[in-house]
Design a protein around this motif. Structure first.
Motif, PDB file in Angstrom:
ATOM      1  N   GLY A  10      36.000  53.576  56.259  1.00  0.00           N
ATOM      2  CA  GLY A  10      36.722  53.405  54.946  1.00  0.00           C
ATOM      3  C   GLY A  10      35.977  53.392  53.749  1.00  0.00           C
ATOM      4  N   ILE A  11      36.693  53.527  52.596  1.00  0.00           N
ATOM      5  CA  ILE A  11      35.814  53.673  51.321  1.00  0.00           C
ATOM      6  C   ILE A  11      36.808  52.990  50.275  1.00  0.00           C
ATOM      7  CG2 ILE A  11      36.333  55.972  50.584  1.00  0.00           C
ATOM      8  CD1 ILE A  11      33.518  55.903  49.436  1.00  0.00           C
ATOM      9  N   GLU A  12      36.638  52.041  49.543  1.00  0.00           N
ATOM     10  CA  GLU A  12      37.541  51.322  48.598  1.00  0.00           C
ATOM     11  C   GLU A  12      36.735  51.143  47.480  1.00  0.00           C
ATOM     12  OE1 GLU A  12      37.759  46.866  50.239  1.00  0.00           O
ATOM     13  OE2 GLU A  12      38.450  48.284  51.593  1.00  0.00           O
ATOM     14  N   LEU A  13      37.846  51.132  46.313  1.00  0.00           N
ATOM     15  CA  LEU A  13      37.122  50.578  44.927  1.00  0.00           C
ATOM     16  C   LEU A  13      36.941  49.137  44.948  1.00  0.00           C
ATOM     17  CD1 LEU A  13      36.263  51.878  42.254  1.00  0.00           C
ATOM     18  CD2 LEU A  13      38.697  51.819  41.583  1.00  0.00           C
ATOM     19  N   VAL A  14      36.171  48.512  44.501  1.00  0.00           N
ATOM     20  CA  VAL A  14      36.084  47.066  44.662  1.00  0.00           C
ATOM     21  C   VAL A  14      36.667  46.569  43.315  1.00  0.00           C
ATOM     22  CG1 VAL A  14      34.467  44.940  44.665  1.00  0.00           C
ATOM     23  CG2 VAL A  14      33.912  47.088  45.717  1.00  0.00           C
ATOM     24  N   PRO A  15      37.680  45.392  43.277  1.00  0.00           N
ATOM     25  CA  PRO A  15      38.428  45.281  42.285  1.00  0.00           C
ATOM     26  C   PRO A  15      37.356  44.011  41.802  1.00  0.00           C
ATOM     27  CG  PRO A  15      39.404  44.256  44.323  1.00  0.00           C
ATOM     28  CD  PRO A  15      38.501  45.313  44.748  1.00  0.00           C
ATOM     29  N   LYS A  16      37.675  43.654  40.271  1.00  0.00           N
ATOM     30  CA  LYS A  16      36.860  42.353  39.896  1.00  0.00           C
ATOM     31  C   LYS A  16      36.896  41.263  40.518  1.00  0.00           C
ATOM     32  CE  LYS A  16      36.122  40.599  35.182  1.00  0.00           C
ATOM     33  NZ  LYS A  16      36.294  41.132  33.902  1.00  0.00           N
ATOM     34  N   GLU A  17      37.888  40.997  41.149  1.00  0.00           N
ATOM     35  CA  GLU A  17      38.176  39.884  41.916  1.00  0.00           C
ATOM     36  C   GLU A  17      37.209  39.625  43.084  1.00  0.00           C
ATOM     37  OE1 GLU A  17      40.889  41.287  39.722  1.00  0.00           O
ATOM     38  OE2 GLU A  17      41.435  41.614  41.941  1.00  0.00           O
ATOM     39  N   GLN A  18      36.556  40.760  43.579  1.00  0.00           N
ATOM     40  CA  GLN A  18      35.674  40.882  44.789  1.00  0.00           C
ATOM     41  C   GLN A  18      34.334  41.506  44.168  1.00  0.00           C
ATOM     42  OE1 GLN A  18      37.776  43.232  47.499  1.00  0.00           O
ATOM     43  NE2 GLN A  18      39.233  41.872  48.123  1.00  0.00           N
ATOM     44  N   LYS A  19      33.894  41.187  43.002  1.00  0.00           N
ATOM     45  CA  LYS A  19      32.719  41.796  42.550  1.00  0.00           C
ATOM     46  C   LYS A  19      31.524  41.003  43.215  1.00  0.00           C
ATOM     47  CE  LYS A  19      32.700  39.082  38.360  1.00  0.00           C
ATOM     48  NZ  LYS A  19      32.679  38.829  36.783  1.00  0.00           N
ATOM     49  N   GLN A  20      31.762  39.701  43.654  1.00  0.00           N
ATOM     50  CA  GLN A  20      30.721  38.883  44.237  1.00  0.00           C
ATOM     51  C   GLN A  20      30.302  39.599  45.736  1.00  0.00           C
ATOM     52  OE1 GLN A  20      29.617  36.894  42.204  1.00  0.00           O
ATOM     53  NE2 GLN A  20      27.913  35.985  43.492  1.00  0.00           N
ATOM     54  N   THR A  21      30.991  40.472  46.031  1.00  0.00           N
ATOM     55  CA  THR A  21      30.778  41.160  47.298  1.00  0.00           C
ATOM     56  C   THR A  21      29.556  42.143  46.929  1.00  0.00           C
ATOM     57  OG1 THR A  21      33.077  40.813  48.270  1.00  0.00           O
ATOM     58  CG2 THR A  21      31.840  42.381  49.154  1.00  0.00           C
ATOM     59  N   TRP A  57      32.784  46.307  36.062  1.00  0.00           N
ATOM     60  CA  TRP A  57      34.382  45.894  36.085  1.00  0.00           C
ATOM     61  C   TRP A  57      34.604  45.713  34.590  1.00  0.00           C
ATOM     62  CZ3 TRP A  57      30.681  44.520  39.515  1.00  0.00           C
ATOM     63  CH2 TRP A  57      30.990  44.721  40.728  1.00  0.00           C
ATOM     64  N   ASN A  58      33.728  46.085  33.556  1.00  0.00           N
ATOM     65  CA  ASN A  58      34.215  45.691  32.157  1.00  0.00           C
ATOM     66  C   ASN A  58      34.036  47.004  31.145  1.00  0.00           C
ATOM     67  OD1 ASN A  58      34.575  42.929  32.831  1.00  0.00           O
ATOM     68  ND2 ASN A  58      32.504  42.474  32.213  1.00  0.00           N
ATOM     69  N   SER A  59      33.388  48.039  31.816  1.00  0.00           N
ATOM     70  CA  SER A  59      33.264  49.143  31.139  1.00  0.00           C
ATOM     71  C   SER A  59      34.465  50.218  30.931  1.00  0.00           C
ATOM     72  CB  SER A  59      32.114  50.004  31.501  1.00  0.00           C
ATOM     73  OG  SER A  59      32.247  50.492  32.806  1.00  0.00           O
ATOM     74  N   GLY A  60      35.456  49.859  31.467  1.00  0.00           N
ATOM     75  CA  GLY A  60      36.458  50.901  31.400  1.00  0.00           C
ATOM     76  C   GLY A  60      36.382  51.837  32.439  1.00  0.00           C
ATOM     77  N   ASN A  61      36.551  53.116  32.203  1.00  0.00           N
ATOM     78  CA  ASN A  61      36.723  54.216  33.435  1.00  0.00           C
ATOM     79  C   ASN A  61      35.431  54.865  33.579  1.00  0.00           C
ATOM     80  OD1 ASN A  61      39.603  53.608  33.796  1.00  0.00           O
ATOM     81  ND2 ASN A  61      39.994  54.882  32.150  1.00  0.00           N
ATOM     82  N   ASN A  62      34.251  54.064  33.267  1.00  0.00           N
ATOM     83  CA  ASN A  62      32.987  54.936  33.514  1.00  0.00           C
ATOM     84  C   ASN A  62      32.033  54.568  34.609  1.00  0.00           C
ATOM     85  OD1 ASN A  62      33.657  56.450  30.998  1.00  0.00           O
ATOM     86  ND2 ASN A  62      33.145  55.043  29.768  1.00  0.00           N
ATOM     87  N   LYS A  63      32.342  53.361  35.117  1.00  0.00           N
ATOM     88  CA  LYS A  63      31.612  52.868  36.312  1.00  0.00           C
ATOM     89  C   LYS A  63      32.476  52.354  37.280  1.00  0.00           C
ATOM     90  CE  LYS A  63      27.809  51.403  33.470  1.00  0.00           C
ATOM     91  NZ  LYS A  63      26.705  51.774  33.827  1.00  0.00           N
ATOM     92  N   PHE A  64      31.819  52.844  38.618  1.00  0.00           N
ATOM     93  CA  PHE A  64      32.812  52.575  39.732  1.00  0.00           C
ATOM     94  C   PHE A  64      31.899  52.023  41.012  1.00  0.00           C
ATOM     95  CE2 PHE A  64      34.061  56.256  37.317  1.00  0.00           C
ATOM     96  CZ  PHE A  64      35.282  56.162  37.190  1.00  0.00           C
TER      97      PHE A  64
END
Length: 175
Positions: A10-21, A57-64
């Motif tokens: 699996g591959i998933e985008l990390v939401p802000k709530e899980q940035k600590q991972t 998690w704060n730059s809009g759509n430029n960093k994933f």
């Protein structure tokens, strides 16, 4: 280690709530780099914060920030940047890490190819010059993805290698 076709990947985008991972996994990543860079842990035994990680998690759509999983277990991560008005490409594989347990199993190749598919365009992937295993990995991964159609250039200051390629002209058979 089992082959990639026997694993549930699996591959998933990390939401802000899980940035600590990602922040925690970054400690293992930085530990790996102590072989190539002069990194030290602080008095609490941790490496310094990765610079600019919050921007994913704060730059809009430029960093994933993405997590890779194997059979539901975290296997690694990638940080991908969309480059704006950059002559070196549209996407940059900023960081890419596979946990030791999953290396040489096909997970890294699978994850990199998935990311290339997800972001069609011109790519740049770089390594630290002394990190020969990473350079060999990327030559193999990018070479198989592009059928050898990539260029490599070296940064004039640090001498670090970067591979450049386009996913737009790839005529691949989807599996």
């Amino acid at each position: 280690m089992a082959e990639v076709n026997l694993m549930e990947l699996g591959i998933e985008l990390v939401p802000k709530e899980q940035k600590q991972t990602i922040s925690r996994l970054m400690q293992f990543y930085l530990y790996d780099f102590t072989r190539y860079l002069d990194l030290e842990v602080d008095r609490d035994g941790g490496f310094p914060e990765y610079p600019g990680l919050e921007a994913y998690w704060n730059s809009g759509n430029n960093k994933f920030a993405y997590l890779f999983t194997v059979d539901g277990h975290i296997a690694g991560f990638a940080l991908v940047d969309r480059l704006l008005r950059n002559l070196e490409g549209q996407y940059y594989m900023t960081e890419f890490f596979v946990m030791q347990k999953y290396r040489r199993s096909g997970v890294g190749t699978w994850a990199a190819h998935r990311l290339f598919d997800m972001f069609p365009g011109d790519w740049k992937v770089s390594q630290i010059r002394a990190n020969t295993p990473a350079r060999n990995f990327w030559h193999r991964v990018i070479g198989s993805y592009t059928h050898g159609e990539f260029k490599e250039r070296f940064n004039p200051k640090q001498g670090n290698p970067s591979q450049y390629f386009s996913t737009l002209s790839i005529n691949r058979i989807k599996k």
